[in-house]
Design a protein around this motif. Structure first.
Motif, PDB file in Angstrom:
ATOM      1  N   LEU A  24       0.831  -1.209   0.000  1.00 52.24           N
ATOM      2  CA  LEU A  24       0.000   0.000   0.000  1.00 52.24           C
ATOM      3  C   LEU A  24       0.863   1.256   0.000  1.00 52.24           C
ATOM      4  CD1 LEU A  24      -2.812  -1.072   2.481  1.00 52.24           C
ATOM      5  CD2 LEU A  24      -3.030  -0.740   0.015  1.00 52.24           C
ATOM      6  N   LEU A  25       1.933   1.240   0.772  1.00 51.78           N
ATOM      7  CA  LEU A  25       2.854   2.376   0.803  1.00 51.78           C
ATOM      8  C   LEU A  25       3.514   2.578  -0.564  1.00 51.78           C
ATOM      9  CD1 LEU A  25       4.390   4.607   2.327  1.00 51.78           C
ATOM     10  CD2 LEU A  25       6.075   2.845   2.955  1.00 51.78           C
ATOM     11  N   LEU A  26       4.017   1.502  -1.155  1.00 47.71           N
ATOM     12  CA  LEU A  26       4.635   1.598  -2.484  1.00 47.71           C
ATOM     13  C   LEU A  26       3.640   2.145  -3.502  1.00 47.71           C
ATOM     14  CD1 LEU A  26       6.612  -1.777  -2.617  1.00 47.71           C
ATOM     15  CD2 LEU A  26       7.578   0.525  -2.372  1.00 47.71           C
ATOM     16  N   ARG A  27       2.425   1.611  -3.472  1.00 47.91           N
ATOM     17  CA  ARG A  27       1.390   2.060  -4.411  1.00 47.91           C
ATOM     18  C   ARG A  27       1.097   3.553  -4.230  1.00 47.91           C
ATOM     19  NH1 ARG A  27      -2.164   0.019  -7.742  1.00 47.91           N
ATOM     20  NH2 ARG A  27      -1.907  -2.148  -7.128  1.00 47.91           N
ATOM     21  N   ARG A  28       0.935   3.974  -2.991  1.00 44.22           N
ATOM     22  CA  ARG A  28       0.626   5.376  -2.708  1.00 44.22           C
ATOM     23  C   ARG A  28       1.727   6.296  -3.237  1.00 44.22           C
ATOM     24  NH1 ARG A  28       0.256   5.602   2.888  1.00 44.22           N
ATOM     25  NH2 ARG A  28      -1.687   4.468   2.649  1.00 44.22           N
ATOM     26  N   ILE A  29       2.975   5.955  -2.946  1.00 44.74           N
ATOM     27  CA  ILE A  29       4.102   6.789  -3.385  1.00 44.74           C
ATOM     28  C   ILE A  29       4.177   6.836  -4.910  1.00 44.74           C
ATOM     29  CG2 ILE A  29       6.624   6.955  -3.457  1.00 44.74           C
ATOM     30  CD1 ILE A  29       6.602   5.712  -0.586  1.00 44.74           C
ATOM     31  N   ALA A  33       3.246   9.961  -7.702  1.00 41.95           N
ATOM     32  CA  ALA A  33       4.285  10.448  -8.619  1.00 41.95           C
ATOM     33  C   ALA A  33       3.871  10.281 -10.080  1.00 41.95           C
ATOM     34  CB  ALA A  33       5.592   9.710  -8.354  1.00 41.95           C
ATOM     35  N   GLY A  34       2.696   9.690 -10.314  1.00 43.10           N
ATOM     36  CA  GLY A  34       2.190   9.580 -11.677  1.00 43.10           C
ATOM     37  C   GLY A  34       2.307   8.214 -12.312  1.00 43.10           C
ATOM     38  N   TYR A  35       2.848   7.245 -11.607  1.00 48.59           N
ATOM     39  CA  TYR A  35       2.933   5.879 -12.149  1.00 48.59           C
ATOM     40  C   TYR A  35       1.552   5.240 -12.032  1.00 48.59           C
ATOM     41  CZ  TYR A  35       7.958   6.536 -12.015  1.00 48.59           C
ATOM     42  OH  TYR A  35       9.234   7.012 -12.222  1.00 48.59           O
ATOM     43  N   VAL A 117      11.082   2.134   3.571  1.00 49.76           N
ATOM     44  CA  VAL A 117      11.295   2.797   2.295  1.00 49.76           C
ATOM     45  C   VAL A 117      11.223   4.313   2.444  1.00 49.76           C
ATOM     46  CG1 VAL A 117      10.302   3.122  -0.009  1.00 49.76           C
ATOM     47  CG2 VAL A 117      10.416   0.842   0.986  1.00 49.76           C
ATOM     48  N   ASP A 118      12.226   4.972   1.894  1.00 52.22           N
ATOM     49  CA  ASP A 118      12.244   6.428   1.831  1.00 52.22           C
ATOM     50  C   ASP A 118      11.621   6.845   0.500  1.00 52.22           C
ATOM     51  OD1 ASP A 118      13.555   9.149   2.729  1.00 52.22           O
ATOM     52  OD2 ASP A 118      14.086   8.871   0.614  1.00 52.22           O
ATOM     53  N   GLN A 119      10.629   7.710   0.534  1.00 52.97           N
ATOM     54  CA  GLN A 119       9.867   8.095  -0.658  1.00 52.97           C
ATOM     55  C   GLN A 119      10.767   8.647  -1.770  1.00 52.97           C
ATOM     56  OE1 GLN A 119       6.549  10.671   0.092  1.00 52.97           O
ATOM     57  NE2 GLN A 119       6.435  11.356  -2.008  1.00 52.97           N
ATOM     58  N   ILE A 120      11.633   9.567  -1.442  1.00 54.83           N
ATOM     59  CA  ILE A 120      12.485  10.182  -2.465  1.00 54.83           C
ATOM     60  C   ILE A 120      13.440   9.157  -3.052  1.00 54.83           C
ATOM     61  CG2 ILE A 120      14.295  11.916  -2.849  1.00 54.83           C
ATOM     62  CD1 ILE A 120      12.811  13.625  -0.704  1.00 54.83           C
ATOM     63  N   GLU A 121      14.029   8.330  -2.205  1.00 47.60           N
ATOM     64  CA  GLU A 121      14.949   7.300  -2.697  1.00 47.60           C
ATOM     65  C   GLU A 121      14.223   6.306  -3.595  1.00 47.60           C
ATOM     66  OE1 GLU A 121      18.344   4.174  -1.148  1.00 47.60           O
ATOM     67  OE2 GLU A 121      17.103   5.193   0.341  1.00 47.60           O
ATOM     68  N   LEU A 122      13.013   5.900  -3.227  1.00 50.63           N
ATOM     69  CA  LEU A 122      12.228   4.992  -4.064  1.00 50.63           C
ATOM     70  C   LEU A 122      12.031   5.587  -5.449  1.00 50.63           C
ATOM     71  CD1 LEU A 122      10.367   2.560  -4.660  1.00 50.63           C
ATOM     72  CD2 LEU A 122       8.506   3.904  -3.654  1.00 50.63           C
ATOM     73  N   LEU A 124      13.692   7.959  -6.987  1.00 49.14           N
ATOM     74  CA  LEU A 124      14.946   8.089  -7.719  1.00 49.14           C
ATOM     75  C   LEU A 124      15.410   6.746  -8.268  1.00 49.14           C
ATOM     76  CD1 LEU A 124      16.848  10.602  -5.396  1.00 49.14           C
ATOM     77  CD2 LEU A 124      16.021  11.024  -7.737  1.00 49.14           C
ATOM     78  N   ARG A 125      15.292   5.705  -7.471  1.00 47.95           N
ATOM     79  CA  ARG A 125      15.758   4.387  -7.936  1.00 47.95           C
ATOM     80  C   ARG A 125      14.840   3.835  -9.032  1.00 47.95           C
ATOM     81  NH1 ARG A 125      20.126   2.800  -5.138  1.00 47.95           N
ATOM     82  NH2 ARG A 125      20.413   3.648  -3.065  1.00 47.95           N
ATOM     83  N   VAL A 126      13.547   4.060  -8.925  1.00 44.90           N
ATOM     84  CA  VAL A 126      12.628   3.645  -9.993  1.00 44.90           C
ATOM     85  C   VAL A 126      12.961   4.408 -11.270  1.00 44.90           C
ATOM     86  CG1 VAL A 126      10.216   3.741 -10.789  1.00 44.90           C
ATOM     87  CG2 VAL A 126      10.752   2.856  -8.505  1.00 44.90           C
ATOM     88  N   HIS A 127      13.223   5.685 -11.150  1.00 51.88           N
ATOM     89  CA  HIS A 127      13.596   6.507 -12.306  1.00 51.88           C
ATOM     90  C   HIS A 127      14.882   5.989 -12.943  1.00 51.88           C
ATOM     91  CE1 HIS A 127      15.379   9.990 -14.387  1.00 51.88           C
ATOM     92  NE2 HIS A 127      14.133  10.223 -14.731  1.00 51.88           N
ATOM     93  N   ASN A 128      15.864   5.651 -12.110  1.00 54.22           N
ATOM     94  CA  ASN A 128      17.147   5.144 -12.620  1.00 54.22           C
ATOM     95  C   ASN A 128      16.966   3.819 -13.325  1.00 54.22           C
ATOM     96  OD1 ASN A 128      18.478   7.369 -11.668  1.00 54.22           O
ATOM     97  ND2 ASN A 128      19.254   6.357  -9.844  1.00 54.22           N
TER      98      ASN A 128
END
Length: 128
Positions: A24-29, A33-35, A117-122, A124-128
């Motif tokens: 749920l946290l991953l989905r929310r973040i 962010a638009g995913y 999980v840190d939101q910003i790090e998640l 950034l890593r998904v983007h990378n």
């Protein structure tokens, strides 16, 4: 939004964690962010079929799960995933020991994300 940013937002992401609250946290973040193309499961035994049917562009994978852990899952998917050269696995780990990291890399992990999980790090890593 730049075309490459829109392309990233269209990524097909498969998230696997035995804890529903983590999903749920991953989905929310990610949705904030638009995913929009996110599939989740708490049952790692379903992942091989889901992987073949949905053809994800990225897998977010918890390592420590009952029945089948993330290590075994990456090993099982290696043949259909180009033996680690296909879909990247972003591994979610609570224990970031050298041994855990090395083992995960040896079976196909491309990157790590430490829990909680840190939101910003998640993002950034998904983007990378």
């Amino acid at each position: 939004m730049k075309p490459e940013e829109q392309e990233l937002k269209d990524l097909r992401i498969l998230a696997v964690d035995d804890e529903e609250s983590n999903l749920l946290l991953l989905r929310r973040i990610l949705e904030r962010a638009g995913y929009t193309r996110l599939e989740t499961t708490t049952d790692p035994t379903r992942v091989p079929v889901m992987f073949l049917e949905s053809r994800p562009d990225l897998v977010l994978l918890d390592l420590h799960m009952p029945v089948m852990d993330g290590f075994e899952l990456m090993e099982r998917l290696a043949g259909v995933n180009g033996n680690g050269t296909g879909v990247p696995f972003l591994v979610l780990i609570a224990d970031a020991t050298q041994e855990t990291r090395r083992r995960a890399l040896s079976v196909g992990a491309r990157d790590f994300l430490t829990k909680p999980v840190d939101q910003i790090e998640l993002l950034l890593r998904v983007h990378n």
